[in-house]
Design an enzyme around this catalytic site. Structure first.
Site, short mmCIF file in Angstrom:
data_model
loop_
_atom_site.label_atom_id
_atom_site.label_comp_id
_atom_site.label_asym_id
_atom_site.label_seq_id
_atom_site.Cartn_x
_atom_site.Cartn_y
_atom_site.Cartn_z
CE LYS A 117 53.94 21.74 45.61
NZ LYS A 117 53.33 22.68 45.00
CB SER A 162 52.10 21.72 41.23
OG SER A 162 51.99 22.78 42.38
CB SER A 206 49.46 24.31 43.49
OG SER A 206 49.61 24.26 42.20
N1 GLN Z 1 48.00 24.91 37.99
C1 GLN Z 1 48.67 26.33 38.15
C2 GLN Z 1 49.67 26.28 37.29
O1 GLN Z 1 50.05 25.45 36.51
C3 GLN Z 1 48.97 26.49 39.33
C4 GLN Z 1 50.07 25.86 39.78
C5 GLN Z 1 50.47 26.28 41.55
O2 GLN Z 1 49.58 26.85 42.15
N2 GLN Z 1 51.63 25.91 41.88
O3 GLN Z 1 50.54 27.27 37.14
#
Ligand code: GLN
Length: 456
Positions: free
Chosen positions: A79, A154, A178
């Site tokens: 990532k 994400s 995410s």
């Molecule tokens: N979707 C969640 C957010 O927007 C979690 C994102 C993540 O785990 N990086 O914060």
């Protein structure tokens, strides 16, 4: 031998038996990326030179008949918020479009030592803020199971790269879901380790008390292998600990699985619910005891998260002031700006007590809910997401609906627990994920339980 959908141990055996070389395998993957990524858009950077150099090194080891570590020569994707020395690291943002990482993240150092071949860096929501990968500053990634749909976020690029077999495994990060949400949407396995089990050194911070790095893989066994390789104390991350993970050899007949009633609510996709209930039945048939439990503060988790997370993010992102970090002519995207504003607001004098402090108290209550539950049960089972992958563009204009995608994953980060998402069926061709939540440092228990499911 067809070099397709290989797992870590299959690659390891193939390399040792000289059925293919590390260089051949790497070239096969680079070719797959060249052909398929035009449609999927999982990668932001391809690290071809680095990959080929490492593959040659591994082939040299093999020709010298040296003992090969299990992960040597395995092509992997990372990532783009995890630093690899001398490679561009954007965190999905334009503001870091040309930022070159000055050092290796703790996990990268470990994987390099084991001989991993890095194929490239994967797309993500800008600074990991999002549930669909559409908040990337570059382009949205598409779900390989249906190109009209999102891969989840994400870590969407990492999940899509694994699902489309454009790498053997990938690393992602999970602040509120995410790793697990994209794993569930793309039909792969995703593990969010216990907070502190894996070093965060060299992970571009979003919300430091919630972030964790973890694997996205095709099988549970692979998740286990990668977790084993990256976990442990790192002197450069004072929150990391030498993991107490033990092999958990349990008897499934003695296992108590808790089903929290708050996770089966109105608004959940009926077909998803059916598949999860079938999965529960499967465990019951294996002999596990299924018990209904209650996590009464679940309904406040999302609200608490969206106060704590932006508060921490607003402070972490203050460094991108274009003096210390940041491109001169670039700006943060809309979602990042929204969260910085929310965070600075809830931390400001007069609001701190009303919002931030209260959210921290709720966080403690959520933790206590889990503590109580784990006195009664060994593992908690829930859906990973209330719906399968949604269409690109469907939720992007409505941040609150988008935030709801993480309703089943967020409490785990607030509590710091380990959790895994495992593919358990399909709705209209779209994968559905089952979430197994373990007690602190009981990764092995949830991994082994997931393996049992995979075998039936
Ligand atoms: N979707 C969640 C957010 O927007 C979690 C994102 C993540 O785990 N990086 O914060």
């Amino acid at each position: 031998m067809k070099l397709d959908k290989l797992t870590i141990s299959q690659v390891h055996k193939g390399l040792q038996k000289k059925e293919f070389s590390a260089l051949e395998l790497t070239n096969v993957y680079l070719e797959k990326i060249r052909k398929q990524d035009k449609k999927i858009f999982a990668y932001l950077t391809i690290t071809k030179k680095l990959a080929l150099k490492k593959a040659k090194e591994i082939d040299d080891l093999i020709s010298k008949k040296e003992k090969l570590p299990l992960l040597a020569g395995i092509p992997a994707a990372i990532k783009d918020n995890i630093l690899i020395e001398d490679i561009r690291c954007t965190a999905g943002s334009k503001i870091l479009e040309n930022y070159i990482a000055p050092y290796d993240a703790g996990v990268i150092q470990k994987l390099k030592d084991l001989g991993i071949v890095f194929l490239g860096k994967t797309n993500m929501d800008e600074f990991a803020m999002g549930s669909s990968c559409e908040n990337s500053g570059f382009f949205p990634t598409k779900n390989p199971c249906d190109l009209r749909r999102v891969p989840g976020g994400s870590s969407g690029g990492s999940a899509a790269a694994v699902a489309a077999d454009m790498c053997v495994f990938a690393l992602g990060s999970d602040t509120g879901g995410s790793i697990r949400l994209p794993a569930s949407f793309c039909g792969v396995v995703g593990l969010k380790p216990t907070y502190g089990a894996v070093s965060r050194c060299g992970l571009i911070a979003m919300a430091s008390s919630l972030d964790q790095i973890g694997p996205l893989t095709k099988t549970v066994e692979d998740a286990k292998i990668v977790f084993e390789a990256i976990k442990g104390k790192d002197p450069l991350d004072s929150t990391s600990v030498e993991s107490k993970v033990q092999s958990s050899k349990f008897k499934v007949q003695n296992l108590r699985i808790g089903i929290p009633k708050e996770y089966f609510v109105k608004g959940m996709d009926k077909e998803v619910e059916k598949i999860i209930k079938q999965a529960i039945k499967k465990y019951e048939k294996l002999g596990a005891k299924i018990e209904e439990i209650s996590l009464p503060h679940t309904e406040y988790a999302l609200a608490a998260y969206y106060i704590i997370m932006p508060a921490e993010a607003s402070s972490n992102l203050a460094r991108y002031d274009k003096v210390r970090y940041g491109e001169d002519r670039q700006e943060f995207g809309k979602e990042v700006r929204r969260r910085i504003m929310l965070g600075t607001y809830t931390l400001s004098a007069g609001y701190y007590e009303a919002y931030y402090l209260r959210a921290q108290k709720v966080r403690t209550l959520i933790k206590q809910d889990f503590n109580k539950a784990f006195q009664k049960v060994d593992v908690i089972l829930t859906p990973t997401s209330p719906t399968p992958a949604f269409k690109l563009g469907e939720k992007i204009t409505d941040p609150l609906t988008m935030y709801l995608s993480d309703v089943f994953t967020i409490s785990v980060n607030l509590a710091g627990l380990p959790a895994l998402s495992l593919p358990c069926g399909r709705v209209k061709g779209l994968p559905v994920g089952l979430q197994l939540i373990g007690n602190f440092f009981e990764e092995n228990k949830i991994l082994e339980l997931a393996q049992l499911f995979e075998k039936i």
